[in-house]
Design an enzyme around this catalytic site. Structure first.
Site, PDB file in Angstrom:
ATOM      1  N   LYS A   1      -7.126 -26.101  58.131  1.00 15.88           N
ATOM      2  CA  LYS A   1      -7.421 -25.069  57.142  1.00 15.88           C
ATOM      3  C   LYS A   1      -7.508 -25.656  55.740  1.00 15.88           C
ATOM      4  O   LYS A   1      -6.751 -26.569  55.410  1.00 15.88           O
ATOM      5  CB  LYS A   1      -6.316 -24.010  57.157  1.00 15.88           C
ATOM      6  CG  LYS A   1      -6.521 -22.924  56.098  1.00 15.88           C
ATOM      7  CD  LYS A   1      -5.322 -22.029  55.950  1.00 15.88           C
ATOM      8  CE  LYS A   1      -4.773 -22.140  54.541  1.00 15.88           C
ATOM      9  NZ  LYS A   1      -3.744 -21.147  54.238  1.00 15.88           N
TER      10      LYS A   1
ATOM     11  N   GLU B   1     -12.192 -21.415  54.216  1.00 14.23           N
ATOM     12  CA  GLU B   1     -11.586 -20.242  53.574  1.00 14.23           C
ATOM     13  C   GLU B   1     -11.959 -20.149  52.093  1.00 14.23           C
ATOM     14  O   GLU B   1     -11.314 -20.763  51.251  1.00 14.23           O
ATOM     15  CB  GLU B   1     -10.054 -20.300  53.734  1.00 14.23           C
ATOM     16  CG  GLU B   1      -9.338 -19.122  53.099  1.00 14.23           C
ATOM     17  CD  GLU B   1      -7.824 -19.117  53.349  1.00 14.23           C
ATOM     18  OE1 GLU B   1      -7.321 -19.978  54.085  1.00 14.23           O
ATOM     19  OE2 GLU B   1      -7.164 -18.243  52.785  1.00 14.23           O
TER      20      GLU B   1
ATOM     21  N   LYS C   1     -12.881 -17.944  57.230  1.00 13.10           N
ATOM     22  CA  LYS C   1     -11.700 -17.124  56.916  1.00 13.10           C
ATOM     23  C   LYS C   1     -11.895 -16.514  55.533  1.00 13.10           C
ATOM     24  O   LYS C   1     -11.534 -17.111  54.515  1.00 13.10           O
ATOM     25  CB  LYS C   1     -10.435 -17.993  56.957  1.00 13.10           C
ATOM     26  CG  LYS C   1      -9.174 -17.273  56.521  1.00 13.10           C
ATOM     27  CD  LYS C   1      -7.931 -18.014  56.955  1.00 13.10           C
ATOM     28  CE  LYS C   1      -6.691 -17.401  56.343  1.00 13.10           C
ATOM     29  NZ  LYS C   1      -5.455 -17.884  56.956  1.00 13.10           N
TER      30      LYS C   1
HETATM   31  P1  13P Z   1      -2.362 -14.229  53.751  1.00 15.81           P
HETATM   32  O1  13P Z   1      -2.793 -13.489  54.994  1.00 15.81           O
HETATM   33  O2  13P Z   1      -0.926 -13.976  53.365  1.00 15.81           O
HETATM   34  O3  13P Z   1      -3.340 -14.069  52.637  1.00 15.81           O
HETATM   35  O4  13P Z   1      -2.348 -15.760  54.126  1.00 15.81           O
HETATM   36  C1  13P Z   1      -3.376 -16.268  54.839  1.00 15.81           C
HETATM   37  C2  13P Z   1      -3.613 -17.651  54.434  1.00 15.81           C
HETATM   38  O5  13P Z   1      -3.532 -18.562  55.222  1.00 15.81           O
HETATM   39  C3  13P Z   1      -3.984 -17.907  53.036  1.00 15.81           C
HETATM   40  O6  13P Z   1      -4.493 -19.191  52.926  1.00 15.81           O
END
Ligand code: 13P
Length: 333
Positions: A139, A180, A222
């Protein structure tokens, strides 16, 4: 490419119907803030115990396809008599081990109030090591701020370029990149502004991914949902959020992407589930599964119930949340 089949298989498993991802990759400072809220010291042992409580909840594999971990957790073990490394333990339950590889968002030089996510230096070598330790996905989180004039094009370009370089390196090494680009919900902007900035960010992101030869069938996106700013006086309804979010993705995410797993981003646990449910209930014509990769929205109640000692209570709360979100991936919550 060497790992194409593995990447596609892993990505599809991550976003399979009825399951989602548990984001438990809080860095030590962030974990410290969470533990402060329940009066527990954020020590190496307490962090280990907390993650062990989450991962060993009985039956969690029915709802959770993968877990994202922080480097420290990735090298820790179960706390029962048999000390099993977490990646190995999760794999034995059929849960895919994942690793956060960015090193955090820093101030972007030359830009006020904008961030750039770092961590590219030495990333190839780290990915090789993580793969050997069992990681099959990673990630990297980029943050995009909204205010009256932000985000700047420069910040969107720099962040999406870094995401694309990260994604290409992951794929080279057999690891599915969770990509993300989080448009933050902080601020007083309305839902239309969130929609506009998210669409623009996704357009630039997919342009960068394509230029850097990233295979879209082997990534999981994401994103944030399209929602009103936290302090906006006019909060959009569940249906507005669900419709505008789906519209944004239909128009700006290529069909080839393996799947979409939303972040919760500070929404309450209940609302995050309801939004996901509405999207899956009201839109059956989507090219990708819409799932979850929640941190706070999965852990909040579990953390409070655990409070440093009540393992079973914590696990019960985690299971409730995981089950509800699993139902939401099918529009059956
Ligand atoms: P949240 O669902 O608390 O936003 O966290 C997800 C995440 O991995 C943020 O990088």
């Amino acid at each position: 490419m060497k790992y194409n089949n593995l990447l596609i298989e892993t990505a599809n498993n991550m976003v399979q119907k009825g399951k989602g991802i548990l984001a438990a990759d809080e860095s030590n400072p962030t974990c410290g803030k969470r533990f402060d809220s329940i009066g527990v010291e954020s020590s190496f042992e307490n962090r280990n115990e907390y993650r062990d409580m989450l991962f060993s909840a009985e039956g969690i594999e029915k709802y959770i396809s993968g877990v994202i971990m922080f480097d420290e957790t990735f090298r820790q073990t179960t706390t029962c008599d048999q000390k099993i490394n977490f990646p190995e333990y999760l794999s034995s339950k059929g849960i895919i081990p994942g690793i956060k590889v960015d090193t955090g968002a820093k101030d972007l030089a030359g830009f006020k109030n904008e961030k750039i996510t770092e961590g590219l230096d030495g990333l190839r070598e780290r990915l090789v090591e993580y793969f050997n330790l069992g990681a099959r996905f990673a990630k990297w989180r980029a943050v995009i701020n909204i205010d009256d004039t932000l985000p700047s094009l420069g910040a969107i370009e720099a962040n999406t370029h870094a995401l694309a370089r990260y994604a290409a390196l992951c794929q080279e090494n057999g690891i599915v990149p969770i990509v993300e680009p989080e448009v933050l919900m902080d601020g007083s902007h309305d839902i239309n502004r969130c929609y506009e900035v998210s669409c623009q960010t996704l357009d630039i992101l997919f342009d960068q991914l394509s230029r850097l030869n990233v295979m879209l069938e082997g990534i999981v996106l994401k994103p944030n949902m399209i929602i009103s700013g936290l302090s906006c006086s006019n909060q959009a309804s569940i249906d507005e959020v669900s419709n505008l979010t789906v519209k944004c993705f239909k128009e700006h995410v290529p069909d080839k992407v393996a799947g979409i797993a939303f972040l919760s981003g500070g929404q309450s646990s209940d609302i995050a589930t309801e939004h996901l449910n509405a999207m899956n209930k009201n839109h059956s014509d989507l090219k990708w599964n819409l799932s979850f990769s929640y941190g706070r929205a999965l852990q909040h109640n579990a953390l409070n119930a655990w409070s440093g000692k009540n393992r079973e209570d914590g696990q019960k709360k985690l299971m409730e949340r995981a089950k509800n979100n699993s139902l939401a991936t099918m529009g059956k919550f």
